[in-house]
Design an enzyme around this catalytic site. Structure first.
Site, short mmCIF file in Angstrom:
data_model
loop_
_atom_site.label_atom_id
_atom_site.label_comp_id
_atom_site.label_asym_id
_atom_site.label_seq_id
_atom_site.Cartn_x
_atom_site.Cartn_y
_atom_site.Cartn_z
N ASP A 179 29.39 17.01 27.52
CA ASP A 179 30.53 17.58 26.80
C ASP A 179 31.22 16.53 25.94
OD1 ASP A 179 33.03 19.27 26.33
OD2 ASP A 179 31.91 20.57 27.68
N SER A 227 32.42 28.59 26.79
CA SER A 227 32.56 27.20 27.26
C SER A 227 33.32 27.12 28.58
CB SER A 227 33.35 26.36 26.25
OG SER A 227 32.55 25.94 25.20
N HIS A 283 38.21 19.45 25.03
CA HIS A 283 37.26 20.46 25.52
C HIS A 283 36.65 20.05 26.86
CE1 HIS A 283 33.38 22.67 25.52
NE2 HIS A 283 33.98 23.56 24.75
#
Ligand SMILES: *[C@@H]1O[C@H](CO)[C@@H](O)[C@H](O)[C@H]1NC(C)=O
Ligand SMILES: *[C@@H]1O[C@H](CO)[C@@H](O)[C@H](O)[C@H]1NC(C)=O
Ligand SMILES: *[C@@H]1O[C@H](CO)[C@@H](O)[C@H](O)[C@H]1NC(C)=O
Ligand SMILES: *[C@@H]1O[C@H](CO)[C@@H](O)[C@H](O)[C@H]1NC(C)=O
Ligand SMILES: *[C@@H]1O[C@H](CO)[C@@H](O)[C@H](O)[C@H]1NC(C)=O
Ligand SMILES: *[C@@H]1O[C@H](CO)[C@@H](O)[C@H](O)[C@H]1NC(C)=O
Ligand SMILES: *[C@@H]1O[C@H](CO)[C@@H](O)[C@H](O)[C@H]1NC(C)=O
Ligand SMILES: *[C@@H]1O[C@H](CO)[C@@H](O)[C@H](O)[C@H]1NC(C)=O
Length: 878
Positions: free
Chosen positions: A151, A517, A204
């Site tokens: 990620d 996600s 994120h």
């Protein structure tokens, strides 16, 4: 490829000049011009051969070619090399090396934007998924299970994420940075200087990490006791882009594999084919016994075939998103003569100007010069020192905010003009904080403000919790399957819409994001709990058990079951998966091809006459070693889906049938028949049954419906009074899939020859193409196509070569609302004699036409009959 919070999964155009690629012996894959590829960078895929040279030997021979540098070697999951070359090296040279299978361009991947802000009550979030019971009744937490996350990195100093890095008892024992902070995808040569640790500069990855590993008290992850690794492969945001490339992502995935993780969690994606290098690596991971969980994509607004890679990789657990039941998030408190009102705020339009007002400030709902609440016409009144509440519509968020800023406003609240959430991103000219609120809240606030002087405050970290009207339903952004080969995607779904989780402390410590996600780490966490409880399960069994025990979803409006191409087998339930004592294989029935005729041997189906049908074998395994079980099979019909309207024209959002449960003609629903609708399976034994799936004859083939449903197995063990249910989704195409068109219907005006402004040329026969007057061939793929070629044909009917950009493999569907609404090729006086673009020749003056050929689904690339074709009118080349 991009991370999948907020939006999709398209390989997006970053304005980087696309390298031209050659094609020799089917060895080079080209991408359409809109795909951003890194200039002079390639992934060379090598043939698998035990006897052949080693990857290192290949690397040495490539390094010995002058102007070729090998930057990475891949031999575990993907067999190949990443190379960079100078401009003097043609792709053909790379492809012509013995043992090369294909040469892939290195594509850029990016994270374009994220959706709404909103603190979730974790115990509630974890109830519908069985996670609460697994954690609290069964005492599981993922201990002993290793999970690798690829990620944007993680803020491991966050108090709820351990505040440690690779120290004793730290959740973070593995990981590295593969990209660094300087990578800028818009630079011709992006700089890669990895940091010592994968610290997150975006958010994120930290959010994903909290969903898995959050230690509380605000964020409770699904598997807080597991051991984690973070492999950072995405850049810091540069001009809003958080980017990566195929080779960097592959390196991250290989490193995660080398560290021996049980589960690898991938909230990223792009492309749409299982042949894509990242999909290939993930399929290999699965074969090696690693559970791979990947986001299905956030392109649901574009309808079918929007599942991305590596979700479509073989054996990968592809995850769809369900909206959270409550939204918790930042709020503003409006104080008016009517009293006080708390309103949920969206993510602010800019990270640099967060919507934070610690104390009350005046708030107005001003009329613009046009007397309108839209605020597009500028303001005659001063808004100095005030916050302006403005309606969405007509002009952009940036224009509204700029007009209010010019009039002196110190903040802007935009309310929606329809149901749903807004993400009011603004450009650099706007320096006042901008947020959005819902239409209902906006109308109520405006009415309150109209009654007299009003104020508003939005202190930092003031949060509120509100029930979400869409709780438990599929998130509208969640991508749809099927895969290009009609495999059901996603496998199952999990909470991914409006998820409150950890965020880098520098950016506020907590945030709510939406995306597949977020659903992906949720499922990775459930796999960790399942593996801790039942370590003997294989990857394949984990897939089956999780999918079998998921709960199919219903559309709350129509009461119909949701089609498996949107939700897979439904909402994950890890408690039921852990407790399950049976398994049904395969976990989904993808009906890619059907037989036409009467169904032999099933009396109840004879009356239907000739129908499209397929036969599948299903194995029912009783894993209880002490008790036999009775199994009854029923079928539960789901909505059918179509991309096309009654007149055969494509739409965007899929149309569903039936629209309501009232008076549905039975021949418009799929039917199921089985050799045995009741079987007894002895303790520890298995039994096979044959299932016949009949496509609905009453649905018009012109409208190209995808039917589907669920096999509903009711299981009851000996001497037990309660039964339980397991589900297996089935779905297929209502017609001859091999004959299905892939190019858009003619009424769309495409394919077409157009001028350089993409305006169709009215009379192609009058077109004169020269070095100085080129045109475009534009076409739209409504269905993914493995091979599309555009060739030039002379007056004698001879093919003279490929148009520039005229040969493309592994094409995704063009997405009307995406970055790649159309595909195209250049119409000039040049053609390429090879499938790529290395040997250009100038064609002699004369009459020519363009021939476009797109391979139909499941077609044989070597069989011209398997292509859908289109020919332009004849024109002149001068
Ligand atoms: C999130 O909500 C919980 C429960 O309402 C509350 O205790 C906590 O302080 C909230 N977290 C943040 C960061 O505001
Ligand atoms: C002002 O109102 C007119 C008439 O309704 C409309 O045509 C025009 O687009 C508006 N202008 C702006 C800037 O909103
Ligand atoms: C979340 O929503 C559900 C359903 O609306 C409700 O029962 C529950 O009380 C809510 N929880 C919180 C903390 O608001
Ligand atoms: C169609 O499905 C069957 C059964 O799952 C499978 O064996 C076959 O390979 C599939 N065919 C294609 C072209 O994908
Ligand atoms: C599955 O079958 C059981 C037993 O008939 C039934 O109660 C249940 O409603 C069915 N579930 C679905 C989703 O159709
Ligand atoms: C059941 O089907 C599976 C998969 O098709 C096959 O491997 C197995 O041999 C079959 N078992 C029986 C008892 O027929
Ligand atoms: C076409 O463009 C080239 C370069 O711009 C120029 O030299 C040439 O004269 C042009 N030819 C015609 C026919 O206009
Ligand atoms: C197409 O033909 C080429 C050359 O004859 C062969 O190598 C290739 O495997 C064929 N492809 C397919 C899909 O049959």
């Amino acid at each position: 490829m991009i991370l999948t919070s907020g939006v999709v999964f398209t390989v997006a155009c970053l304005g980087v000049v696309s390298a031209q690629l050659t094609f020799v012996d089917n060895k080079v894959v080209t991408y359409p011009p809109y795909v951003a590829v890194k200039r002079g960078a390639y992934i060379v895929e090598l043939e698998h051969s035990k006897a052949g040279p080693s990857t290192a030997a290949y690397a040495a021979s490539f390094n010995s070619i002058s102007d070729v540098w090998v930057s990475s070697q891949f031999s575990t999951l993907f067999n190949g090399l990443a190379v960079s070359t100078s401009d003097s090296i043609s792709v053909e040279q790379l492809a012509s090396v013995q043992g090369v299978k294909r040469v892939w361009p290195v594509r850029y991947h990016r994270l374009p934007y994220r959706m709404s802000t909103a603190n979730i009550t974790y115990p509630y979030l974890h109830q519908p998924t069985g996670v609460s019971r697994a954690l609290h009744e069964l005492g599981l937490n993922g201990k002993g299970i290793k999970v690798g996350i690829v990620d944007t990195g993680v803020d491991y100093t966050h108090p709820e994420l351990g505040n440690c890095w690779k120290t004793t008892d730290c959740p973070w024992q593995y990981g590295a940075d593969f990209i660094g902070d300087k990578f800028d995808s818009s630079s011709p040569n992006p700089i890669i200087i990895p940091n010592a640790t994968p610290m997150d500069c975006d958010g994120h990855g930290t959010h994903v990490a909290g969903i898995l590993s959050g230690q509380g008290p605000n964020v409770y992850g699904v598997a807080p006791g597991a051991t984690y690794g973070m492999y950072r492969v995405f850049s810091c945001p540069v001009n809003g882009n958080v980017a990566s490339t195929d080779d960097i992502i592959l390196r991250g995935i290989e490193a995660a594999y080398q560290d021996g993780h049980d589960i690898i969690s991938l909230s990223l994606g792009g492309g749409s084919w299982p042949e894509d290098p990242i999909s290939v690596a993930c399929s290999k991971l699965v074969k090696k016994g690693v559970v791979v969980v990947a986001a299905n994509g956030n392109d649901g607004a574009n309808g079918l075939y929007t599942a991305g890679t590596p979700a479509v990789g073989h054996g990968v657990i592809a995850v769809g998103s369900v909206d959270n039941w409550n939204i918790t998030g930042a709020i503003a408190e409006f104080t008016t003569p009517q009293g006080s009102r708390s309103v949920l705020l969206s993510t602010p339009g800019s990270d640099r100007y967060p919507f934070i007002f610690e104390a009350d400030v005046p708030v107005v709902a001003p009329m613009d010069r046009n007397g309108s609440a839209l605020g597009c016409a500028g303001y005659a009144v001063s808004l100095s020192g005030k916050i302006a509440v403005i309606q969405r519509g007509v002009c952009s968020f940036a224009q509204k905010a700029a007009a209010a800023q010019t009039a002196g406003a110190i903040g802007v609240v935009i309310y929606n003009n329809m149901a749903g959430t807004l993400s009011p991103s603004v450009d650099g000219t706007v320096t006042v904080p901008v947020v959005a609120i819902s239409q209902a809240d906006g109308l109520a606030v405006v009415a309150d403000i109209a009654t007299g002087p009003s104020t508003v405050k939005a202190p930092n970290k003031l949060v509120g919790t509100f029930p979400a009207s869409t709780g438990g339903q599929m998130s509208l952004f969640s991508s749809y399957g099927p895969s290009p080969e009609l495999v059901i995607e996603p496998l199952l779904s999990a909470p991914g819409g409006n998820i409150w989780s950890t965020y880098p402390q520098r950016l506020g410590s907590y945030a709510s994001l939406s995306g597949t996600s977020m659903a992906t780490p949720y499922v990775s966490g459930t796999v960790a709990l399942l593996k801790q409880a039942r370590p003997e399960l294989s990857v394949k069994e984990i897939r089956s058990v999780l999918a079998n025990s998921a709960k199919p979803l219903r559309d709350v409006a129509t009461g119909q079951m949701i089609h498996p191409y949107w939700s897979g087998s439904g909402l994950v339930n890890v408690y039921d998966a852990i407790k399950s004592r049976a398994m049904i294989n395969p976990p989904e029935l993808s009906i890619n091809e059907t037989t036409w005729g009467p169904v032999p041997g099933f009396d109840q189906l004879q009356a239907l006459g000739s129908v499209r049908w397929a036969q599948r074998s299903v194995t029912i395994v009783n894993t209880d070693r002490n008790k036999g079980m009775d199994v009854w099979l029923e079928s539960s019909v789901a909505d059918s889906l179509s991309m096309y309207s009654v007149d055969g024209n494509i739409g965007v959002a899929p149309r569903t049938w039936p629209a309501s449960s009232a008076s549905v003609p039975p021949n418009t629903l799929p039917q199921i028949a089985a050799t045995d609708s009741h079987v007894y399976v002895a303790a520890g034994q298995s039994k096979n049954i044959t299932v016949i799936v009949v496509a609905p004859p009453g649905l018009r083939e012109l409208e190209k419906w995808f039917y589907g449903g669920y096999l509903n197995f009711t299981l009851k063990w000996d001497q037990e009074s309660t039964a339980s249910n397991l589900f297996v989704p089935y779905a297929g195409y209502n017609g001859d899939y091999r004959a299905a068109d892939v190019l858009s219907t003619p009424s769309s005006g495409l394919p077409a020859l157009t001028d350089s402004n993409q305006v169709a040329i009215a009379d192609v026969s009058k077109l004169v193409v020269s070095a100085n007057n080129t045109a475009l061939l534009l076409y739209r793929l409504d269905v993914p196509s493995r091979v599309v070629s555009a060739t030039l044909v002379d007056a004698g009917g001879n093919t003279v070569g490929y148009l520039p950009f005229g040969y493309n493999e592994y094409n995704a569907r063009n997405l009307p609302k995406g970055d790649n609404p159309l595909s195209g090729a250049t119409v000039s006086d040049l053609v390429f004699t090879d499938k790529g673009s290395a040997h250009a020749i100038k064609v002699p003056a004369g009459k020519y036409h363009v021939h476009l050929a797109a391979l139909r689904p499941l077609g044989d690339a070597n069989n011209s009959k398997d292509y859908q074709t289109w020919d332009s009118d004849q024109y002149s080349i001068a």
